[in-house]
Design a protein around this motif. Structure first.
Motif, PDB file in Angstrom:
ATOM      1  N   SER A 190       0.822  -1.205   0.000  1.00 37.69           N
ATOM      2  CA  SER A 190       0.000   0.000   0.000  1.00 37.69           C
ATOM      3  C   SER A 190       0.854   1.253   0.000  1.00 37.69           C
ATOM      4  N   GLU A 191       2.023   1.155   0.616  1.00 38.00           N
ATOM      5  CA  GLU A 191       2.920   2.321   0.644  1.00 38.00           C
ATOM      6  C   GLU A 191       3.424   2.636  -0.757  1.00 38.00           C
ATOM      7  N   ASP A 192       3.775   1.547  -1.524  1.00 39.54           N
ATOM      8  CA  ASP A 192       4.229   1.740  -2.894  1.00 39.54           C
ATOM      9  C   ASP A 192       3.108   2.280  -3.773  1.00 39.54           C
ATOM     10  N   ALA A 193       1.874   1.931  -3.423  1.00 34.99           N
ATOM     11  CA  ALA A 193       0.747   2.394  -4.229  1.00 34.99           C
ATOM     12  C   ALA A 193       0.527   3.877  -4.050  1.00 34.99           C
ATOM     13  N   GLU A 194       0.876   4.427  -2.897  1.00 31.55           N
ATOM     14  CA  GLU A 194       0.678   5.849  -2.645  1.00 31.55           C
ATOM     15  C   GLU A 194       1.775   6.698  -3.280  1.00 31.55           C
ATOM     16  N   VAL A 195       2.997   6.189  -3.299  1.00 26.55           N
ATOM     17  CA  VAL A 195       4.103   6.920  -3.894  1.00 26.55           C
ATOM     18  C   VAL A 195       4.833   5.990  -4.849  1.00 26.55           C
ATOM     19  N   TRP A 196       4.952   6.430  -6.107  1.00 29.32           N
ATOM     20  CA  TRP A 196       5.621   5.621  -7.117  1.00 29.32           C
ATOM     21  C   TRP A 196       6.593   6.502  -7.876  1.00 29.32           C
ATOM     22  N   ASN A 197       7.896   6.109  -7.814  1.00 29.38           N
ATOM     23  CA  ASN A 197       8.946   6.891  -8.472  1.00 29.38           C
ATOM     24  C   ASN A 197       8.951   8.344  -8.022  1.00 29.38           C
ATOM     25  N   GLY A 198       8.635   8.551  -6.741  1.00 27.74           N
ATOM     26  CA  GLY A 198       8.647   9.906  -6.200  1.00 27.74           C
ATOM     27  C   GLY A 198       7.432  10.730  -6.546  1.00 27.74           C
ATOM     28  N   ILE A 199       6.423  10.112  -7.192  1.00 31.77           N
ATOM     29  CA  ILE A 199       5.224  10.838  -7.594  1.00 31.77           C
ATOM     30  C   ILE A 199       4.065  10.389  -6.735  1.00 31.77           C
ATOM     31  N   SER A 200       3.357  11.357  -6.157  1.00 29.29           N
ATOM     32  CA  SER A 200       2.196  11.023  -5.341  1.00 29.29           C
ATOM     33  C   SER A 200       1.055  10.595  -6.246  1.00 29.29           C
ATOM     34  N   LEU A 201       0.545   9.387  -5.997  1.00 31.21           N
ATOM     35  CA  LEU A 201      -0.540   8.863  -6.818  1.00 31.21           C
ATOM     36  C   LEU A 201      -1.906   9.178  -6.244  1.00 31.21           C
ATOM     37  N   THR A 202      -1.957   9.463  -4.955  1.00 31.63           N
ATOM     38  CA  THR A 202      -3.249   9.749  -4.320  1.00 31.63           C
ATOM     39  C   THR A 202      -3.154  11.051  -3.528  1.00 31.63           C
ATOM     40  N   PRO A 203      -2.873  12.175  -4.186  1.00 25.51           N
ATOM     41  CA  PRO A 203      -2.760  13.451  -3.476  1.00 25.51           C
ATOM     42  C   PRO A 203      -4.125  13.974  -3.061  1.00 25.51           C
ATOM     43  N   LYS A 204      -4.105  14.825  -2.089  1.00 29.20           N
ATOM     44  CA  LYS A 204      -5.341  15.402  -1.585  1.00 29.20           C
ATOM     45  C   LYS A 204      -5.721  16.612  -2.437  1.00 29.20           C
ATOM     46  N   THR A 205      -6.944  16.637  -2.902  1.00 25.30           N
ATOM     47  CA  THR A 205      -7.430  17.758  -3.694  1.00 25.30           C
ATOM     48  C   THR A 205      -8.737  18.270  -3.116  1.00 25.30           C
ATOM     49  N   SER A 206      -8.870  18.179  -1.796  1.00 28.70           N
ATOM     50  CA  SER A 206     -10.138  18.560  -1.175  1.00 28.70           C
ATOM     51  C   SER A 206     -10.303  20.063  -1.103  1.00 28.70           C
ATOM     52  N   GLY A 207      -9.229  20.807  -0.830  1.00 27.87           N
ATOM     53  CA  GLY A 207      -9.332  22.247  -0.698  1.00 27.87           C
ATOM     54  C   GLY A 207      -9.267  22.937  -2.042  1.00 27.87           C
ATOM     55  N   GLU A 208      -9.702  24.193  -2.058  1.00 28.15           N
ATOM     56  CA  GLU A 208      -9.683  24.947  -3.295  1.00 28.15           C
ATOM     57  C   GLU A 208      -8.282  25.422  -3.670  1.00 28.15           C
ATOM     58  N   ASP A 209      -7.328  25.301  -2.755  1.00 26.74           N
ATOM     59  CA  ASP A 209      -5.974  25.781  -3.024  1.00 26.74           C
ATOM     60  C   ASP A 209      -4.995  24.635  -3.293  1.00 26.74           C
ATOM     61  N   TRP A 210      -5.494  23.454  -3.622  1.00 25.78           N
ATOM     62  CA  TRP A 210      -4.615  22.298  -3.800  1.00 25.78           C
ATOM     63  C   TRP A 210      -3.646  22.479  -4.964  1.00 25.78           C
ATOM     64  N   TRP A 211      -3.982  23.329  -5.924  1.00 23.28           N
ATOM     65  CA  TRP A 211      -3.169  23.486  -7.140  1.00 23.28           C
ATOM     66  C   TRP A 211      -2.186  24.648  -7.052  1.00 23.28           C
ATOM     67  N   PHE A 212      -2.207  25.427  -5.959  1.00 19.74           N
ATOM     68  CA  PHE A 212      -1.345  26.610  -5.855  1.00 19.74           C
ATOM     69  C   PHE A 212       0.128  26.252  -5.993  1.00 19.74           C
ATOM     70  N   GLU A 213       0.556  25.244  -5.246  1.00 15.29           N
ATOM     71  CA  GLU A 213       1.969  24.871  -5.243  1.00 15.29           C
ATOM     72  C   GLU A 213       2.411  24.371  -6.620  1.00 15.29           C
ATOM     73  N   ASP A 214       1.573  23.598  -7.279  1.00 16.05           N
ATOM     74  CA  ASP A 214       1.946  23.030  -8.577  1.00 16.05           C
ATOM     75  C   ASP A 214       2.140  24.118  -9.630  1.00 16.05           C
ATOM     76  N   VAL A 215       1.171  25.007  -9.749  1.00 18.69           N
ATOM     77  CA  VAL A 215       1.283  26.032 -10.797  1.00 18.69           C
ATOM     78  C   VAL A 215       2.326  27.082 -10.450  1.00 18.69           C
ATOM     79  N   SER A 216       2.697  27.184  -9.174  1.00 14.95           N
ATOM     80  CA  SER A 216       3.732  28.158  -8.803  1.00 14.95           C
ATOM     81  C   SER A 216       5.107  27.751  -9.308  1.00 14.95           C
ATOM     82  N   SER A 217       5.241  26.496  -9.768  1.00  8.85           N
ATOM     83  CA  SER A 217       6.514  26.046 -10.327  1.00  8.85           C
ATOM     84  C   SER A 217       6.674  26.440 -11.790  1.00  8.85           C
TER      85      SER A 217
END
Length: 617
Positions: A190-217
């Motif tokens: 289950s741990e490998d299922a959550e993170v694969w090759n350093g990429i989060s497969l099940t990130p939290k997107t519940s809040g309206e600001d979940w995308w702020f960090e991604d687009v800030s890159s």
């Protein structure tokens, strides 16, 4: 992470210095040069897939010498062509979100269409791009790689398609999908299922600001296009502004280099992002201010003041600073004093703080507030009663307290000229201040730091406060303040005694009213009870008489203080000469008001001090 493998053969290329060689056993007959890298290949696999390579080889064909082709302008450079060569030779290669954009542009440049083989590279990469756009993380990676081949990516509309895909996912979270590896074994933990090759497969997107960090890159040009696309999709201005604030704080060190990630962990931006140059920061802050929605209160006042401070330090354009001043002025009532103390970094450097900037922001606030008052009421006095009564925390009252505190902070600066101090304090209307204690404090500090002021200048600055609106504590301090002009001290004492007399008279009137109502109630009770039940005494009347006695003692104490002051400064006639007043003879037929019935306390008679103070006013 989305990926696709092409070809069936195993690896047959190897690097020798700056040259890629093919280990097929046959001597190479063509050399492709791209930058410092050369590829020793064979003509047939290449011309069977690319129209451009076929045409170039025909032009440079030679029976005895190798053909040398230069492809220095190929999109993606040697890295992309290496994948193209592997595809032409049928060697296994993996398409990913990180290489598909460069490979798609290279395939287009080399015209690797279906006319040169079924399932050619253009079709394969285009199909995979559409697959990439289904995932948020992969789309973001593909968009970042567009900058490496930007002109070609723009022609193929890859950049606009990537941005459109991100905007749609931000607007509707149900469209968000994250990459999942199809090659993972079923028995993975289950741990490998959550993170694969350093990429989060099940990130939290519940809040309206979940995308702020991604687009800030994203780089500023790409982020700007993303914000414009989000605005065109009618995204809430509040969310756009919050994203802009996050982006600015991340990339402008003066606004703070720390932020909280979406998972709640603090991370330093300095560890992943190099500090941009001052020119880049100046351009960034100008663009951020331009992108901010125009709605009032859309961005925190603290952030806007931080942007203004940074814009001044970076010598941003005057239009940028003016825009920020206007925005801050519209919501000046939400500002904090510490953020308002903007250091003066202009060429003149006359004062420690930029008072002119605060003055301009205050002017903007007064314009907005004036429009609000006009839209609700045409009576300024009515607005004053609202501020001083039922709504003491109105925007105007908050700004009045803020400016008074600001004046007190800048008053110790010996370079603050009297006209500058006066002009800022005078902007606040009299009705905005419930009490003038704040402006009195600022005036007192200014007089203490500017002891060379003449008496005329001291009286001039004291006109900024209303002696009738000083609290008892402030009046007591002012009466003993040697820095104030004598005329102001007398006014303070007079108005304080006037308040006291009004209060005493009010208590007398109240006691008389209570007594009359008490007698009336007693008579009505006797009528109702037929004289059998005596009336009950009212204890409140005794309390009133005690309060009146206390007030009279305070009045007597003030009179004694004033007499001491007069004796220390000379005779009363000398005092009147300094004030420019003449003594009015006391009328001989002055009648003392008749005391209230059943009251043993006589009202204080009119004193010469009161007559003279009244004549001053």
């Amino acid at each position: 992470m989305a990926s696709m493998k092409l070809g069936s053969k195993s690896e047959m290329f190897y690097l020798y210095g700056q040259s890629w060689l093919c280990s097929t056993g046959l001597p190479s007959d063509v050399i492709i040069e791209i930058g410092d890298t050369s590829f020793h290949l064979h003509k047939f696999p290449l011309i069977s897939r690319s129209k451009v390579l076929e045409s170039m080889m025909k032009e440079t064909s030679s029976e005895h010498e190798k053909s040398v082709l230069e492809l220095h302008d190929l999109p993606g450079g040697a890295k992309a062509f290496f994948l193209v060569a592997k595809f032409c030779y049928g060697i296994k290669m993996e398409l990913t979100a990180s290489n598909v954009v460069g490979l798609r542009c290279a395939a287009e440049h080399l015209q690797m269409t279906e006319n040169y083989g079924e399932g050619n590279l253009i079709m394969q990469t285009e199909h995979f791009l559409n697959h990439v756009f289904s995932y948020w993380t992969d789309t973001l990676k593909a968009l970042k790689t567009c900058e490496e081949v930007l002109p070609f990516a723009e022609e193929l509309h890859i950049t606009s398609r990537s941005i459109h895909s991100l905007v749609l996912k931000v607007a509707d979270q149900s469209l968000v999908s994250f990459p999942v590896s199809s090659s993972q074994s079923v028995s993975q933990s289950s741990e490998d299922a959550e993170v694969w090759n350093g990429i989060s497969l099940t990130p939290k997107t519940s809040g309206e600001d979940w995308w702020f960090e991604d687009v800030s890159s994203l780089s500023l040009p790409l982020y700007k296009r993303f914000v414009q696309g989000a605005s065109a999709r009618q995204m809430k201005p509040k969310r756009i502004a919050e994203s802009l604030v996050y982006y600015a704080k991340k990339h402008i060190p003066l606004l703070g280099s720390q932020a909280t990630s979406q998972n709640g962990n603090s991370s330093s931006f300095k560890s992943t992002i190099s500090t941009p140059s001052e020119a880049d920061q100046r351009n960034l802050i100008e663009e951020i201010v331009e992108l901010l929605p125009n709605e009032k209160g859309i961005a925190p006042t603290k952030f806007l003041l931080g942007c203004l401070r940074a814009a001044m330090a970076l010598y941003a354009s005057s239009s940028c600073c003016a825009n920020l001043e206007k925005r801050i002025g519209a919501q000046l009532d939400e500002a904090d004093l510490e953020d308002l103390l903007i250091p003066n970094i202009g060429y003149s450097m006359e004062t420690l703080h930029d008072i002119d900037c605060v003055h301009r922001m205050l002017d903007h606030f007064m314009i907005v507030e004036h429009d609000v008052i006009d839209s609700t009421s045409n009576d300024i006095e009515e607005e004053g009663r609202i501020i001083g009564g039922s709504q003491p925390q109105s925007p105007m009252a908050k700004v009045a307290n803020l400016i008074d505190s600001y004046l007190a902070e800048v008053a110790p600066d010996v370079n603050v000229k009297l006209p500058k101090f006066q002009s800022l304090a005078a902007v606040i209307p009299d009705y905005a201040r419930t009490l003038d204690d704040g402006v009195y404090r600022a005036i007192d500090i200014y007089l203490k730091s500017h002891q060379w002021l003449t008496d005329s200048e001291k009286e001039q600055i004291c006109r900024l406060m209303n002696c009738q609106k000083l609290s008892l504590e402030a009046s007591t301090h002012a009466a003993q303040n040697e820095r104030l002009p004598l005329r102001v001290v007398v006014q303070v004492l007079f108005f304080e005694q006037l308040k006291l007399r009004t209060s005493v008279a009010g208590w007398f009137f109240a006691s008389d009213s209570v007594e009359n109502s008490q007698n009336l109630s007693a008579n009505l009770a006797l009528i109702r009870n037929d004289g059998n039940t005596p009336p009950n005494p009212v204890l409140a009347f005794d309390n009133m008489k005690e309060r009146v006695a206390e007030l009279e003692k305070e009045c007597l104490s003030m009179k004694q203080d004033l007499e001491k002051m007069i004796k220390s400064k000379g005779s009363w006639n000398m005092l009147l000469k300094k004030l420019g007043c003449k003594l009015v003879p006391k009328p001989s037929n002055l009648k003392v008001s008749k005391p209230c019935r059943k009251s043993k306390i006589s009202p204080a008679s009119t004193t010469p001090m009161e007559e003279k103070a009244m004549e001053v006013n």
